[in-house]
Design a protein around this motif. Sequence first.
Motif, PDB file in Angstrom:
ATOM      1  N   GLN A  51       0.834  -1.219   0.000  1.00  0.00           N
ATOM      2  CA  GLN A  51       0.000   0.000   0.000  1.00  0.00           C
ATOM      3  C   GLN A  51       0.861   1.259   0.000  1.00  0.00           C
ATOM      4  O   GLN A  51       0.529   2.248  -0.663  1.00  0.00           O
ATOM      5  N   MET A  52       1.957   1.229   0.760  1.00  0.00           N
ATOM      6  CA  MET A  52       2.844   2.396   0.812  1.00  0.00           C
ATOM      7  C   MET A  52       3.489   2.627  -0.559  1.00  0.00           C
ATOM      8  O   MET A  52       3.658   3.768  -0.999  1.00  0.00           O
ATOM      9  N   HIS A  53       3.843   1.545  -1.235  1.00  0.00           N
ATOM     10  CA  HIS A  53       4.404   1.681  -2.585  1.00  0.00           C
ATOM     11  C   HIS A  53       3.363   2.305  -3.518  1.00  0.00           C
ATOM     12  O   HIS A  53       3.664   3.209  -4.299  1.00  0.00           O
ATOM     13  N   PHE A  54       2.122   1.827  -3.408  1.00  0.00           N
ATOM     14  CA  PHE A  54       1.043   2.373  -4.236  1.00  0.00           C
ATOM     15  C   PHE A  54       0.861   3.867  -3.961  1.00  0.00           C
ATOM     16  O   PHE A  54       0.785   4.685  -4.880  1.00  0.00           O
ATOM     17  N   LEU A  55       0.811   4.222  -2.669  1.00  0.00           N
ATOM     18  CA  LEU A  55       0.576   5.627  -2.290  1.00  0.00           C
ATOM     19  C   LEU A  55       1.665   6.557  -2.813  1.00  0.00           C
ATOM     20  O   LEU A  55       1.397   7.709  -3.169  1.00  0.00           O
ATOM     21  N   THR A  56       2.891   6.058  -2.847  1.00  0.00           N
ATOM     22  CA  THR A  56       4.015   6.917  -3.230  1.00  0.00           C
ATOM     23  C   THR A  56       4.305   6.882  -4.735  1.00  0.00           C
ATOM     24  O   THR A  56       5.121   7.662  -5.213  1.00  0.00           O
ATOM     25  N   HIS A  57       3.661   5.967  -5.464  1.00  0.00           N
ATOM     26  CA  HIS A  57       3.956   5.839  -6.898  1.00  0.00           C
ATOM     27  C   HIS A  57       2.729   5.935  -7.798  1.00  0.00           C
ATOM     28  O   HIS A  57       2.851   6.358  -8.941  1.00  0.00           O
ATOM     29  N   GLN A  58       1.566   5.502  -7.302  1.00  0.00           N
ATOM     30  CA  GLN A  58       0.437   5.384  -8.225  1.00  0.00           C
ATOM     31  C   GLN A  58      -0.727   6.320  -7.943  1.00  0.00           C
ATOM     32  O   GLN A  58      -1.721   6.287  -8.642  1.00  0.00           O
ATOM     33  N   THR A  59      -0.591   7.150  -6.924  1.00  0.00           N
ATOM     34  CA  THR A  59      -1.626   8.152  -6.669  1.00  0.00           C
ATOM     35  C   THR A  59      -1.291   9.399  -7.500  1.00  0.00           C
ATOM     36  O   THR A  59      -0.120   9.614  -7.852  1.00  0.00           O
ATOM     37  N   PRO A  60      -2.280  10.236  -7.822  1.00  0.00           N
ATOM     38  CA  PRO A  60      -1.990  11.447  -8.616  1.00  0.00           C
ATOM     39  C   PRO A  60      -1.067  12.404  -7.854  1.00  0.00           C
ATOM     40  O   PRO A  60      -1.394  12.822  -6.746  1.00  0.00           O
ATOM     41  N   ALA A  61       0.074  12.732  -8.455  1.00  0.00           N
ATOM     42  CA  ALA A  61       1.089  13.546  -7.766  1.00  0.00           C
ATOM     43  C   ALA A  61       0.642  14.988  -7.562  1.00  0.00           C
ATOM     44  O   ALA A  61       1.213  15.706  -6.733  1.00  0.00           O
TER      45      ALA A  61
END
Length: 321
Positions: A108-118
């Motif tokens: 989830q942390m990887h998703f939050l830092t890579h796949q959420t709109p920056a």
Amino acid sequence: MKLPDGLIQVADGLHLWAPGYTGTWGFANCLLIVSGEEAALVDTPYDQAMTEALMGAAETVLPGAVRTIVNTHVNGDHTFGNGCFPDAEIIATKASAEHLCHEPSPQQMHFLTHQTPADQPLGWYARRHFGRYRYEGVESVPPTVTFSGRYELTVGDIAAELIEVGPAHSAGDLVVHFPDRGVVCAGDVLFAGDHPVHWNGPLGNVIAACETILALDPEVVVPGHGAVMSREDVRCYVTYHRELEALIRARHAGGLSADEAAADILAGGFRDHLGLPERVVILTAVEYRHLDGDTGEPDLVALAARAAEWAYRHRGEDVLD
Ligand SMILES: [Zn+2]
């Protein structure tokens, strides 16, 4: 980002690995306990690179492998390094083990830092404060030994007493007391340099945990993040929580929403010398849950998203810009 290449000796046989950064998330303190041929570690760093830096810094004092890990609580910044010690016993409270499933996973942390709109608040905030860590390949490793109340641990000739003080910062906090050394390692019940964050609460429980620490009369208190503290520092920290509790309760009684209350408290300049003011949004939301009698599980990502909204609106005002 420079990680420490040495340890700070806080007492005979107790060596602190202190990444030292305030004003951001994830740089947790770890305390190495060394006596004779035995070694134990209180909390593990957030990712493998940090854990390797810690073990590199520890080389000169370590007699051999670390056989025992103590997790003060199960937030990832204190536990994601557990997997780097595959043969170690991992001790935490039973309450921590039971709430592990509510923690954001490395995936989830990887998703939050890579796949959420920056360009949106949560994606912006996650990249800014968590984007430096590598969550790929990290496994969340649960405790192998759990307890409630108190647990006696001996490392060589060093006695350590693990004292459950949660729920406070999290559902299952413990502090480690070294009675022969005058040291308490407090985990995230205590923060130095920044506004604290607490996910479980209420703030009264954090105050009670601090009073348990003060009753042990330690010379040195190691917080979860930031510089080593004195008893006087802990007393000031208790005052912070008492004042914030009163500010929140007054606004709750006045009919403000949690986010309105937090915005109002921050606009009033509450402890504005501390880093990460947006954490007051989380503290207020958590306190409101208790005031409203909400007994459900706190949603850590949803709480962080509310803090991110405030930080995004006030971006440009803090030291990282
Ligand atoms: Zn932490």
